[in-house]
Design a protein around this motif. Sequence first.
Motif, PDB file in Angstrom:
ATOM      1  N   VAL A  82      31.220  45.710  84.032  1.00 37.09           N
ATOM      2  CA  VAL A  82      31.866  45.638  82.716  1.00 37.09           C
ATOM      3  C   VAL A  82      32.979  44.605  82.703  1.00 37.09           C
ATOM      4  CG1 VAL A  82      33.178  46.941  81.012  1.00 37.09           C
ATOM      5  CG2 VAL A  82      31.263  48.021  82.190  1.00 37.09           C
ATOM      6  N   ASN A  83      33.725  44.474  83.798  1.00 39.83           N
ATOM      7  CA  ASN A  83      34.844  43.530  83.835  1.00 39.83           C
ATOM      8  C   ASN A  83      34.391  42.102  83.606  1.00 39.83           C
ATOM      9  OD1 ASN A  83      36.731  45.513  84.298  1.00 39.83           O
ATOM     10  ND2 ASN A  83      36.672  45.295  86.524  1.00 39.83           N
ATOM     11  N   TYR A  84      33.206  41.771  84.096  1.00 36.33           N
ATOM     12  CA  TYR A  84      32.696  40.416  83.882  1.00 36.33           C
ATOM     13  C   TYR A  84      32.355  40.174  82.417  1.00 36.33           C
ATOM     14  CZ  TYR A  84      32.225  39.918  88.949  1.00 36.33           C
ATOM     15  OH  TYR A  84      32.464  39.831  90.294  1.00 36.33           O
ATOM     16  N   VAL A  85      32.037  41.239  81.699  1.00 37.03           N
ATOM     17  CA  VAL A  85      31.664  41.108  80.295  1.00 37.03           C
ATOM     18  C   VAL A  85      32.908  41.014  79.410  1.00 37.03           C
ATOM     19  CG1 VAL A  85      30.471  42.197  78.353  1.00 37.03           C
ATOM     20  CG2 VAL A  85      29.532  42.391  80.663  1.00 37.03           C
ATOM     21  N   LYS A  86      33.915  41.826  79.699  1.00 37.16           N
ATOM     22  CA  LYS A  86      35.040  41.981  78.777  1.00 37.16           C
ATOM     23  C   LYS A  86      36.253  41.114  79.095  1.00 37.16           C
ATOM     24  CE  LYS A  86      34.184  46.662  77.076  1.00 37.16           C
ATOM     25  NZ  LYS A  86      34.781  47.993  76.851  1.00 37.16           N
ATOM     26  N   LYS A  87      36.508  40.880  80.393  1.00 40.48           N
ATOM     27  CA  LYS A  87      37.817  40.336  80.744  1.00 40.48           C
ATOM     28  C   LYS A  87      37.812  38.891  81.215  1.00 40.48           C
ATOM     29  CE  LYS A  87      39.769  44.842  81.949  1.00 40.48           C
ATOM     30  NZ  LYS A  87      40.440  45.653  82.993  1.00 40.48           N
ATOM     31  N   VAL A  88      36.691  38.366  81.603  1.00 41.08           N
ATOM     32  CA  VAL A  88      36.667  36.999  82.111  1.00 41.08           C
ATOM     33  C   VAL A  88      35.485  36.248  81.516  1.00 41.08           C
ATOM     34  CG1 VAL A  88      37.785  37.591  84.294  1.00 41.08           C
ATOM     35  CG2 VAL A  88      35.302  37.679  84.123  1.00 41.08           C
ATOM     36  N   VAL A  89      35.613  34.923  81.534  1.00 43.35           N
ATOM     37  CA  VAL A  89      34.477  34.084  81.157  1.00 43.35           C
ATOM     38  C   VAL A  89      33.600  33.954  82.388  1.00 43.35           C
ATOM     39  CG1 VAL A  89      33.755  31.832  80.344  1.00 43.35           C
ATOM     40  CG2 VAL A  89      35.867  32.852  79.469  1.00 43.35           C
ATOM     41  N   PHE A  90      32.429  34.548  82.330  1.00 44.28           N
ATOM     42  CA  PHE A  90      31.580  34.640  83.519  1.00 44.28           C
ATOM     43  C   PHE A  90      30.129  34.414  83.127  1.00 44.28           C
ATOM     44  CE2 PHE A  90      29.057  36.959  86.643  1.00 44.28           C
ATOM     45  CZ  PHE A  90      29.616  36.529  87.841  1.00 44.28           C
ATOM     46  N   PRO A  91      29.386  33.644  83.912  1.00 42.68           N
ATOM     47  CA  PRO A  91      27.952  33.433  83.623  1.00 42.68           C
ATOM     48  C   PRO A  91      27.142  34.679  83.980  1.00 42.68           C
ATOM     49  CG  PRO A  91      28.546  32.314  85.648  1.00 42.68           C
ATOM     50  CD  PRO A  91      29.827  32.868  85.085  1.00 42.68           C
ATOM     51  N   LEU A  92      27.032  35.593  83.025  1.00 43.03           N
ATOM     52  CA  LEU A  92      26.407  36.886  83.301  1.00 43.03           C
ATOM     53  C   LEU A  92      24.965  36.765  83.777  1.00 43.03           C
ATOM     54  CD1 LEU A  92      27.734  38.958  80.252  1.00 43.03           C
ATOM     55  CD2 LEU A  92      28.493  39.096  82.624  1.00 43.03           C
ATOM     56  N   HIS A  93      24.306  35.670  83.414  1.00 40.57           N
ATOM     57  CA  HIS A  93      22.888  35.545  83.777  1.00 40.57           C
ATOM     58  C   HIS A  93      22.685  35.428  85.286  1.00 40.57           C
ATOM     59  CE1 HIS A  93      24.290  31.333  83.499  1.00 40.57           C
ATOM     60  NE2 HIS A  93      23.400  31.102  84.435  1.00 40.57           N
ATOM     61  N   ILE A  94      23.754  35.135  86.059  1.00 38.65           N
ATOM     62  CA  ILE A  94      23.556  35.028  87.508  1.00 38.65           C
ATOM     63  C   ILE A  94      23.547  36.391  88.189  1.00 38.65           C
ATOM     64  CG2 ILE A  94      24.691  32.776  87.507  1.00 38.65           C
ATOM     65  CD1 ILE A  94      26.958  34.111  89.122  1.00 38.65           C
ATOM     66  N   LEU A  95      23.933  37.465  87.487  1.00 39.40           N
ATOM     67  CA  LEU A  95      23.945  38.792  88.121  1.00 39.40           C
ATOM     68  C   LEU A  95      22.568  39.197  88.638  1.00 39.40           C
ATOM     69  CD1 LEU A  95      26.397  40.762  85.778  1.00 39.40           C
ATOM     70  CD2 LEU A  95      26.834  39.897  88.091  1.00 39.40           C
ATOM     71  N   PRO A  96      21.487  39.039  87.843  1.00 36.17           N
ATOM     72  CA  PRO A  96      20.156  39.326  88.404  1.00 36.17           C
ATOM     73  C   PRO A  96      19.789  38.399  89.561  1.00 36.17           C
ATOM     74  CG  PRO A  96      20.066  39.373  86.005  1.00 36.17           C
ATOM     75  CD  PRO A  96      21.405  38.804  86.378  1.00 36.17           C
ATOM     76  N   CYS A  97      20.292  37.148  89.535  1.00 35.06           N
ATOM     77  CA  CYS A  97      20.014  36.222  90.633  1.00 35.06           C
ATOM     78  C   CYS A  97      20.694  36.695  91.915  1.00 35.06           C
ATOM     79  CB  CYS A  97      20.503  34.820  90.276  1.00 35.06           C
ATOM     80  SG  CYS A  97      19.745  34.098  88.804  1.00 35.06           S
ATOM     81  N   VAL A  98      21.935  37.183  91.789  1.00 32.56           N
ATOM     82  CA  VAL A  98      22.656  37.709  92.942  1.00 32.56           C
ATOM     83  C   VAL A  98      21.910  38.913  93.519  1.00 32.56           C
ATOM     84  CG1 VAL A  98      24.778  38.865  93.678  1.00 32.56           C
ATOM     85  CG2 VAL A  98      24.892  36.875  92.165  1.00 32.56           C
TER      86      VAL A  98
END
Length: 248
Positions: A82-98
Amino acid sequence: MIEREVLGRYRGSIAGLLWSFLNPLFMLLVYTFVFSVVFKVRWGNGSDSKSEFALLVFTGMMVFNLFSECISRAPGLILSNVNYVKKVVFPLHILPCVMLGAVMFHTLVSFIAWLLFYLLMFGLPPLTALLFPLVLLPLALFTLGLSWILASLGAYLRDIGQVIGVLMSALMLLSAVFYPVSALPESYQHWLYLNPLTLVIEFARDVLIWGVVPNINLWLGQMVVAAAVAFCGRAWFEKARQGFADVL
């Protein structure tokens, strides 16, 4: 992030990364005992070798576990970050890659266990074993595409994770992990090939055990389908991510 994901799973445990080797080895022994000793399942080649049966099952398990672990974890990816979604500018699409990278690491460890067992029992594997990464490539792309879709759906529909758990249990028994496709009546075999894992498992056994090069046309067909799923999955994820902050 992949390194943190791998190390974080075993943080605080005494054995540490050794568990990534022990877990598949333990399950291999259990499944081999149940199917080759209790149920007396034999492979279609007529061999009674329990060592060969163990390797055949383990090969199928490596392929299935790669797919199953990613798909089972994907619905909770956004909810657990959730922190990556709400609090920082983060490329969420890399989460499945990780997640896929971490699972691929465990697949590598499982392959090392398979290789050691093969060397101990039968000697050097066939040269076609070098093609194993290429066999897994379409599955990795296909899995990544589905993971993007499920990760985005999981943010909106919390029941997705429960449904996936049931489906993975059924899929394990319908993926030719513990038996060859030829063990089924001919009228059912073509239905089994509708399962996206079946052909990958058969190709994996071909290159690792039987020394057979996979059919290039079928492999290319897999790549085309996998690339299409990955493209559509990424497009779906980018469209759905616009509402993540609202639903979380």
